[in-house]
Design an enzyme around this catalytic site. Sequence first.
Site, PDB file in Angstrom:
ATOM      1  N   LYS A  12      -2.703 -11.200  -7.976  1.00  0.00           N
ATOM      2  CA  LYS A  12      -4.051 -11.755  -7.786  1.00  0.00           C
ATOM      3  C   LYS A  12      -5.101 -10.814  -8.362  1.00  0.00           C
ATOM      4  O   LYS A  12      -4.858  -9.625  -8.508  1.00  0.00           O
ATOM      5  CB  LYS A  12      -4.292 -11.972  -6.293  1.00  0.00           C
ATOM      6  CG  LYS A  12      -4.195 -10.677  -5.473  1.00  0.00           C
ATOM      7  CD  LYS A  12      -4.942 -10.785  -4.154  1.00  0.00           C
ATOM      8  CE  LYS A  12      -5.322  -9.417  -3.620  1.00  0.00           C
ATOM      9  NZ  LYS A  12      -6.434  -9.336  -2.728  1.00  0.00           N
ATOM     10  N   LYS A  37       0.837  -1.210   0.000  1.00  0.00           N
ATOM     11  CA  LYS A  37       0.000   0.000   0.000  1.00  0.00           C
ATOM     12  C   LYS A  37       0.870   1.258   0.000  1.00  0.00           C
ATOM     13  O   LYS A  37       0.523   2.255  -0.627  1.00  0.00           O
ATOM     14  CB  LYS A  37      -0.951   0.012   1.211  1.00  0.00           C
ATOM     15  CG  LYS A  37      -1.985  -1.097   1.172  1.00  0.00           C
ATOM     16  CD  LYS A  37      -3.184  -0.715   0.335  1.00  0.00           C
ATOM     17  CE  LYS A  37      -3.956  -1.869  -0.263  1.00  0.00           C
ATOM     18  NZ  LYS A  37      -4.482  -2.835   0.672  1.00  0.00           N
ATOM     19  N   LYS A  71      -9.973  -5.857  -6.379  1.00  0.00           N
ATOM     20  CA  LYS A  71     -10.915  -4.775  -6.683  1.00  0.00           C
ATOM     21  C   LYS A  71     -10.181  -3.538  -7.162  1.00  0.00           C
ATOM     22  O   LYS A  71     -10.688  -2.770  -7.949  1.00  0.00           O
ATOM     23  CB  LYS A  71     -11.685  -4.394  -5.411  1.00  0.00           C
ATOM     24  CG  LYS A  71     -12.729  -5.389  -5.033  1.00  0.00           C
ATOM     25  CD  LYS A  71     -13.603  -4.796  -3.953  1.00  0.00           C
ATOM     26  CE  LYS A  71     -13.711  -5.744  -2.777  1.00  0.00           C
ATOM     27  NZ  LYS A  71     -12.734  -5.476  -1.714  1.00  0.00           N
TER      28      LYS A  71
HETATM   29  P1  ADP Z   1      -9.628  -6.940  -2.575  1.00  0.00           P
HETATM   30  O1  ADP Z   1      -8.196  -7.344  -2.418  1.00  0.00           O
HETATM   31  O2  ADP Z   1     -10.163  -7.340  -3.915  1.00  0.00           O
HETATM   32  O3  ADP Z   1      -9.907  -5.507  -2.239  1.00  0.00           O
HETATM   33  P2  ADP Z   1     -10.634  -7.593   0.064  1.00  0.00           P
HETATM   34  O4  ADP Z   1      -9.355  -7.087   0.662  1.00  0.00           O
HETATM   35  O5  ADP Z   1     -11.887  -6.828   0.344  1.00  0.00           O
HETATM   36  O6  ADP Z   1     -10.450  -7.793  -1.528  1.00  0.00           O
HETATM   37  O7  ADP Z   1     -10.821  -9.107   0.481  1.00  0.00           O
HETATM   38  C1  ADP Z   1     -12.073  -9.735   0.678  1.00  0.00           C
HETATM   39  C2  ADP Z   1     -11.889 -11.233   0.706  1.00  0.00           C
HETATM   40  O8  ADP Z   1     -11.605 -11.716  -0.615  1.00  0.00           O
HETATM   41  C3  ADP Z   1     -10.716 -11.691   1.581  1.00  0.00           C
HETATM   42  O9  ADP Z   1     -11.122 -12.860   2.245  1.00  0.00           O
HETATM   43  C4  ADP Z   1      -9.631 -11.998   0.594  1.00  0.00           C
HETATM   44  O10 ADP Z   1      -8.749 -12.994   1.081  1.00  0.00           O
HETATM   45  C5  ADP Z   1     -10.422 -12.508  -0.615  1.00  0.00           C
HETATM   46  N1  ADP Z   1      -9.703 -12.276  -1.856  1.00  0.00           N
HETATM   47  C6  ADP Z   1      -9.466 -11.093  -2.469  1.00  0.00           C
HETATM   48  N2  ADP Z   1      -8.800 -11.268  -3.621  1.00  0.00           N
HETATM   49  C7  ADP Z   1      -8.612 -12.622  -3.756  1.00  0.00           C
HETATM   50  C8  ADP Z   1      -8.014 -13.459  -4.764  1.00  0.00           C
HETATM   51  N3  ADP Z   1      -7.522 -12.956  -5.883  1.00  0.00           N
HETATM   52  N4  ADP Z   1      -7.995 -14.800  -4.570  1.00  0.00           N
HETATM   53  C9  ADP Z   1      -8.539 -15.333  -3.439  1.00  0.00           C
HETATM   54  N5  ADP Z   1      -9.131 -14.612  -2.479  1.00  0.00           N
HETATM   55  C10 ADP Z   1      -9.176 -13.271  -2.620  1.00  0.00           C
END
Ligand code: ADP
Length: 341
Positions: free
Chosen positions: A204, A122, A207
């Site tokens: 990965k 970040k 969002k």
């Molecule tokens: P993002 O990284 O997309 O903003 P969040 O931090 O809100 O997502 O994470 C919400 C949930 O989704 C968490 O449990 C996180 O581990 C899971 N998650 C987010 N991206 C992935 C991914 N590419 N593969 C598996 N799980 C994911």
Amino acid sequence: MEKKKETMPPGRQVVMSGIRPTGFLHLGNYFGAIQNYVKMQDDFECYFMVADLHSLTTHPDTKELKQNVLRVLAENIACGLDPEKAAFYCQSHVHETAELYLYLNMMAYKGELEKTTTFKDKVRQHPQNVNAGLLTYPVLQAADIVIHRAKYVPVGKDQEQHLEMARTFANRFNHRYGEVLPEPTAFNYNRQLIKVPSLDGTGKMSKSENPNATIYLADEDDVIRKKVMKTKTDAGPTQQNSVKPDYIDNIFGLMKLVSVNDVVAKFEDDYNACTIRYGDMKKQLAEDMVNFIAPIRNKVNDILNNEKYLKEVMEKGAAKANASANATMKLVRQAMGLNYY
Ligand code: ADP
């Protein structure tokens, strides 16, 4: 100091997890988190949260927050999360979390927080906004979890380090003030935590990163097809049974999530025999993704049209989550000796 042993109340094991309302949900959120929420809600006491406070660490502008919160609620419900079974609530509706966050901040050291991978990422992405909330993000996350004395946390692989930190903070609290907070562990039904790779093979799906490399639950059919057809491939293997390059392995990985076993097996066989046609494989993958996402997308739109229903979901979830948080905070304050009368 006298240590009091608090035992878990009898009943079902407690589960907690959250998703930030920072944009459209994607396949990573679905397979890393929501899929497990839906399976767990029948057998566990579940608390699932829209992490609106966490989103402020990187998205301080709140103009679109309400719409994003409603969307995350609708997307989870469309994926099968049942607000009658699980407590489905907003983080900012449980005020005691802020109090526990403060106490746990005394258990967290600057050095270990600065070493957290997500913090370092970040800082790289937002060098102009390295606020203390970003540094203590894992502490707030620990507070969210232990405030329900949760044992299992369904999350993707990217959250492994945060979960380890939550265990560390809970243990330090217990060691100093008495056993109040159970150690939470990351949970996935298939045992291995899931990482859904981005379509460009770097990192990965997320969002907040490259939207062309992420498949969103809101993507229209043609958008899904375009994104899948653009994924990187090559001329194919020249030696039978050779090891797959990462970007090809990712395509197989995505196929395993949305296609039936026979389809995956056919392309595995083709790959091993050096007869694979990646164009055909991507077409198949695109159609399987469309068939997976289209019904969810349509349901989300229906639910979003019913704001009254979503308000009721939030109210009901907040009531359940607050009851659980209040019970834990009584134990926390008592253990810390903050009950003066
Ligand atoms: P993002 O990284 O997309 O903003 P969040 O931090 O809100 O997502 O994470 C919400 C949930 O989704 C968490 O449990 C996180 O581990 C899971 N998650 C987010 N991206 C992935 C991914 N590419 N593969 C598996 N799980 C994911």
